[in-house]
Write an enzyme that holds these catalytic residues in place. Structure first.
Site, PDB file in Angstrom:
ATOM      1  CG  ASP A   1      -0.282  -0.452   2.498  1.00 15.55           C
ATOM      2  OD1 ASP A   1       0.961  -0.474   2.552  1.00 15.55           O
ATOM      3  OD2 ASP A   1      -0.982  -0.773   3.460  1.00 15.55           O
TER       4      ASP A   1
ATOM      5  CD  GLU B   1      -8.696   1.030   7.740  1.00 15.77           C
ATOM      6  OE1 GLU B   1      -8.611   0.029   8.481  1.00 15.77           O
ATOM      7  OE2 GLU B   1      -8.179   2.123   8.019  1.00 15.77           O
TER       8      GLU B   1
ATOM      9  CG  HIS C   1      -5.818  -2.260   8.714  1.00 19.30           C
ATOM     10  ND1 HIS C   1      -5.952  -1.029   9.321  1.00 19.30           N
ATOM     11  CD2 HIS C   1      -4.486  -2.459   8.611  1.00 19.30           C
ATOM     12  CE1 HIS C   1      -4.769  -0.530   9.575  1.00 19.30           C
ATOM     13  NE2 HIS C   1      -3.857  -1.371   9.158  1.00 19.30           N
TER      14      HIS C   1
ATOM     15  CG  ASN D   1      -8.923  -1.539  11.879  1.00 14.92           C
ATOM     16  OD1 ASN D   1      -7.997  -2.194  11.417  1.00 14.92           O
ATOM     17  ND2 ASN D   1      -9.379  -0.446  11.303  1.00 14.92           N
TER      18      ASN D   1
HETATM   19  C1  GLP Z   1      -0.364   0.090   8.557  1.00 12.60           C
HETATM   20  C2  GLP Z   1      -0.029  -0.739   7.319  1.00 12.60           C
HETATM   21  C3  GLP Z   1      -0.300  -2.206   7.537  1.00 12.60           C
HETATM   22  C4  GLP Z   1       0.298  -2.659   8.859  1.00 12.60           C
HETATM   23  C5  GLP Z   1      -0.355  -1.890   9.971  1.00 12.60           C
HETATM   24  C6  GLP Z   1       0.122  -2.312  11.363  1.00 12.60           C
HETATM   25  O1  GLP Z   1      -1.682   0.474   8.631  1.00 12.60           O
HETATM   26  N1  GLP Z   1      -0.747  -0.282   6.183  1.00 12.60           N
HETATM   27  O2  GLP Z   1       0.254  -2.946   6.460  1.00 12.60           O
HETATM   28  O3  GLP Z   1       0.106  -4.026   9.040  1.00 12.60           O
HETATM   29  O4  GLP Z   1      -0.041  -0.518   9.796  1.00 12.60           O
HETATM   30  O5  GLP Z   1       1.296  -1.618  11.695  1.00 12.60           O
HETATM   31  P1  GLP Z   1       2.215  -2.006  12.907  1.00 12.60           P
HETATM   32  O6  GLP Z   1       2.914  -3.242  12.516  1.00 12.60           O
HETATM   33  O7  GLP Z   1       3.164  -0.846  13.051  1.00 12.60           O
HETATM   34  O8  GLP Z   1       1.329  -2.170  14.088  1.00 12.60           O
END
Ligand code: GLP
Length: 261
Positions: free
Chosen positions: A68, A144, A139, A137
């Protein structure tokens, strides 16, 4: 789905990297990696970098596709995912930058950029192993809750919760973009193997819902229940909500040698 419960985040990184390395060795130097941003996979990337440095895996011709990208950040912004992937994946793993792809959140025509991204993944032969984190959440990527379970790369709007969670990377919460481009859940399901990593108590509800809950667009990661080869590697805190924890430990202790990595 294979669920591996580790004692801490460092072990999560080592186990998940071993799984990715297993695929990389089997496919060879032209392996196609799917890569994620966020803090969760950082230990995995460090372990992979160590395996590359030791000559244990060869990523010299590997390609990588990020999940993304934010829309609306200036090009070169340190928190754009193009920059994050360069710092945390491309450089440490010694990948050829021309083979590392991130959705073009800076494009004038975002819908076209999304289509072209799907085409680029297909032209590379598809993703061999997709690395994933998980949002609090549920995702994955930036899919989302209520995302279509068969979605492809497209423009999405981030939830207030995700923007708040990601505000730590910006000077103020208002600077977190509202829009993004993200691979869809259908795109992610097309990867031949999937490895999801999660650490900490803040992920426990999302992990439980993804692994044991019903398949539902309200928990986008639950779509991995449909994948033939999904591995979920979590620390004890992120596994705390699982009712099947003892069973996963039993599986780990009784795995036949040929299934180990
Ligand atoms: C972002 C990314 C996701 C990732 C998520 C969790 O939203 N788009 O790909 O999995 O964060 O991040 P973290 O690993 O820092 O908790």
């Amino acid at each position: 789905m294979e669920v591996v419960i580790c004692k801490d985040a460092a072990q999560v990184g080592a186990v998940a990297a071993a799984k990715v390395a297993q695929v990389a060795r089997r496919v060879g130097p032209s392996v196609v990696l799917g890569v994620a941003t966020g803090s969760s996979p950082l230990a995995l990337y460090s372990e992979l970098a160590a395996l590359v440095a030791a000559g244990s895996i060869d990523l010299s011709h590997a390609s990588a596709f990020a999940l993304d990208e934010y829309v609306g950040l200036p090009q070169g912004h340190p928190e754009s995912y193009a920059e994050v992937i360069r710092r945390t994946v491309t450089e440490p793993l010694g990948l050829d930058p021309s083979r590392v792809h991130v959705p073009d959140g800076f494009a004038d025509d975002l819908a076209l950029a999304a289509e072209q991204y799907e085409a680029a993944i297909a032209a590379a032969g598809g993703v061999d192993v997709q690395i994933l984190g998980i949002g609090a959440n549920g995702h994955i990527g930036f899919n989302e809750p209520t995302s279509s379970l068969s979605s492809r790369t497209r423009i999405k709007i981030l939830t207030p919760r995700t923007r708040a969670d990601n505000a730590r990377f910006f000077d103020s919460p208002e600077q977190v973009p509202i829009h993004c481009l993200t691979q869809g859940l259908g795109t992610i399901l097309d990867a031949r193997e999937v490895v999801l990593v999660a650490n900490g108590q803040s992920k426990a509800d999302a992990v439980r819902a993804a692994v044991e809950g019903p398949l539902t667009a309200m928990v986008p990661a639950s779509v991995l229940q449909l994948h033939r080869f999904a591995t979920v590697v979590v620390d004890e805190a992120a596994a705390a909500g699982l009712t099947t924890g003892d069973f996963h430990a039993f599986i780990r202790d009784n795995k036949p040698e040929w299934q180990r990595y």
